[in-house]
Design an enzyme around this catalytic site. Structure first.
Site, PDB file in Angstrom:
ATOM      1  N   HIS A  28      16.673  63.632 -41.367  1.00 43.13           N
ATOM      2  CA  HIS A  28      15.874  63.279 -42.545  1.00 43.13           C
ATOM      3  C   HIS A  28      15.241  64.542 -43.146  1.00 43.13           C
ATOM      4  O   HIS A  28      15.192  64.701 -44.368  1.00 43.13           O
ATOM      5  CB  HIS A  28      14.743  62.322 -42.171  1.00 43.13           C
TER       6      HIS A  28
ATOM      7  N   MET B 129      14.339  54.889 -43.503  1.00 41.65           N
ATOM      8  CA  MET B 129      13.731  53.774 -42.769  1.00 41.65           C
ATOM      9  C   MET B 129      12.706  54.298 -41.762  1.00 41.65           C
ATOM     10  O   MET B 129      12.317  53.573 -40.827  1.00 41.65           O
ATOM     11  CB  MET B 129      14.810  52.946 -42.069  1.00 41.65           C
TER      12      MET B 129
HETATM   13  P1  AMP Z   1      17.893  56.017 -42.258  1.00 40.62           P
HETATM   14  O1  AMP Z   1      16.426  56.285 -42.050  1.00 40.62           O
HETATM   15  O2  AMP Z   1      18.685  55.972 -41.005  1.00 40.62           O
HETATM   16  O3  AMP Z   1      18.145  54.856 -43.196  1.00 40.62           O
HETATM   17  O4  AMP Z   1      18.455  57.297 -43.027  1.00 40.62           O
HETATM   18  C1  AMP Z   1      17.863  57.740 -44.228  1.00 40.62           C
HETATM   19  C2  AMP Z   1      18.754  58.788 -44.840  1.00 40.62           C
HETATM   20  O5  AMP Z   1      18.915  59.866 -43.930  1.00 40.62           O
HETATM   21  C3  AMP Z   1      20.160  58.260 -45.161  1.00 40.62           C
HETATM   22  O6  AMP Z   1      20.588  58.830 -46.398  1.00 40.62           O
HETATM   23  C4  AMP Z   1      20.960  58.791 -44.004  1.00 40.62           C
HETATM   24  O7  AMP Z   1      22.331  58.965 -44.313  1.00 40.62           O
HETATM   25  C5  AMP Z   1      20.295  60.115 -43.747  1.00 40.62           C
HETATM   26  N1  AMP Z   1      20.553  60.561 -42.381  1.00 40.62           N
HETATM   27  C6  AMP Z   1      20.433  59.840 -41.237  1.00 40.62           C
HETATM   28  N2  AMP Z   1      20.802  60.571 -40.173  1.00 40.62           N
HETATM   29  C7  AMP Z   1      21.170  61.779 -40.644  1.00 40.62           C
HETATM   30  C8  AMP Z   1      21.677  62.986 -40.049  1.00 40.62           C
HETATM   31  N3  AMP Z   1      21.860  63.093 -38.729  1.00 40.62           N
HETATM   32  N4  AMP Z   1      21.942  64.027 -40.849  1.00 40.62           N
HETATM   33  C9  AMP Z   1      21.766  63.943 -42.192  1.00 40.62           C
HETATM   34  N5  AMP Z   1      21.301  62.851 -42.814  1.00 40.62           N
HETATM   35  C10 AMP Z   1      21.015  61.782 -42.062  1.00 40.62           C
END
Ligand code: AMP
Length: 268
Positions: free
Chosen positions: A23, A16
């Protein structure tokens, strides 16, 4: 067609935006396993509930695109909501059962329908060989694995360990909402989960694990304590609560601090 021209295997990292080191660790793992990596940036309106933070969710596309380029992504897909959801769109993916009705599903009605539908669409658009998801959103990971299996989607789902700040707080785009005191207090959630998992390592019942986690958050400290919404010891695939701690179970929690809802988990 841009994706079809990329060398295979192709990895997809859906995000997102408001990219952080978590990320980037997904992109790094994808880069090791795949000949090319595509990333998406889409703040998906259908996975936000009424009163959630859709409008104020942090957005900085120019910075995100620069970071993706530096991380070696071959392609970035950053559609508008109107490109993703045409006016006549009438189909959604619903993963049913206890997996989506508990925990995050109970706190955020409709959230996993939004997630499953947008991930199915992204898989249909990009057609990757591997899909990289973070362990931080463990229930989302289980829901997407379930969907991929149930709908016979030809993609390998790869989970990537949670990246943390030096004090243990799981990195998240929403951490930007925390003020300085809340930011310090937010790290207490991970410390409390660590206490719980430490108890799980000596043979004890689930109740002791949950009590140890709750007691740690209840301890008076200078930094504000996150207010627990739930803490549970669950099977990592089904999110069924576990009677006894076993290797591979998840100790998962959600808590509120100020305006922020934190989620985190540790694999026992
Ligand atoms: P988001 O942008 O929050 O929807 O996250 C995108 C992807 O990054 C999803 O697969 C999340 O699980 C992963 N993600 C978010 N935060 C972390 C983190 N601290 N460590 C590893 N992966 C993450």
């Amino acid at each position: 067609s841009a994706c079809a021209a990329l060398p295979r295997p192709l990895g997809l990292v859906p995000t997102m935006g408001a990219l952080h080191a978590g990320h980037l660790s997904l992109l790094a793992v994808a880069g090791e396993e795949c000949a090319s990596v595509a990333a998406s940036i889409f703040v998906n309106p259908t996975q936000f509930g009424p009163g959630e933070d859709f409008e104020r969710y942090p957005r900085d596309e120019a910075r995100d695109l620069r970071l993706l380029e530096e991380a070696g992504a071959a392609l970035a897909f950053a559609p508008d909501a109107s490109e993703m959801y045409s006016p006549g769109a009438s189909t959604a993916v619903h993963v049913g059962g206890p997996l989506t009705s508990r925990f995050e599903g109970a706190s955020r009605p409709g959230h996993f329908d939004g997630v499953a539908t947008v991930v199915a669409k992204l898989l249909g658009i990009v057609r990757p060989d591997h899909l990289f998801l973070g362990q931080k959103d463990a229930q989302q990971l289980a829901v997407v694995r379930r969907m991929v299996a149930d709908l016979d989607i030809d993609v390998e789902v790869v989970s990537v360990p949670t990246m943390r700040e030096p004090d243990g707080l799981a990195m998240s785009s929403r951490n930007a909402y925390l003020d300085a005191a809340e930011r310090r207090g937010a790290a207490r959630l991970y410390r409390a989960l660590q206490r719980g998992v430490a108890v799980a390592r000596v043979p004890k019942s689930t109740v002791h694990v949950l009590q140890a986690t709750e007691a740690d958050l209840a301890r008076p400290e200078d930094d504000p304590a996150p207010r627990l919404e739930y803490v549970a010891l669950v099977d990592a695939d089904t999110f069924e609560p576990a009677a006894e701690p076993r290797r591979g179970h998840l100790l998962a929690a959600a808590a509120r601090l100020g305006a922020v809802r934190l989620i985190d988990n540790i694999i026992v």
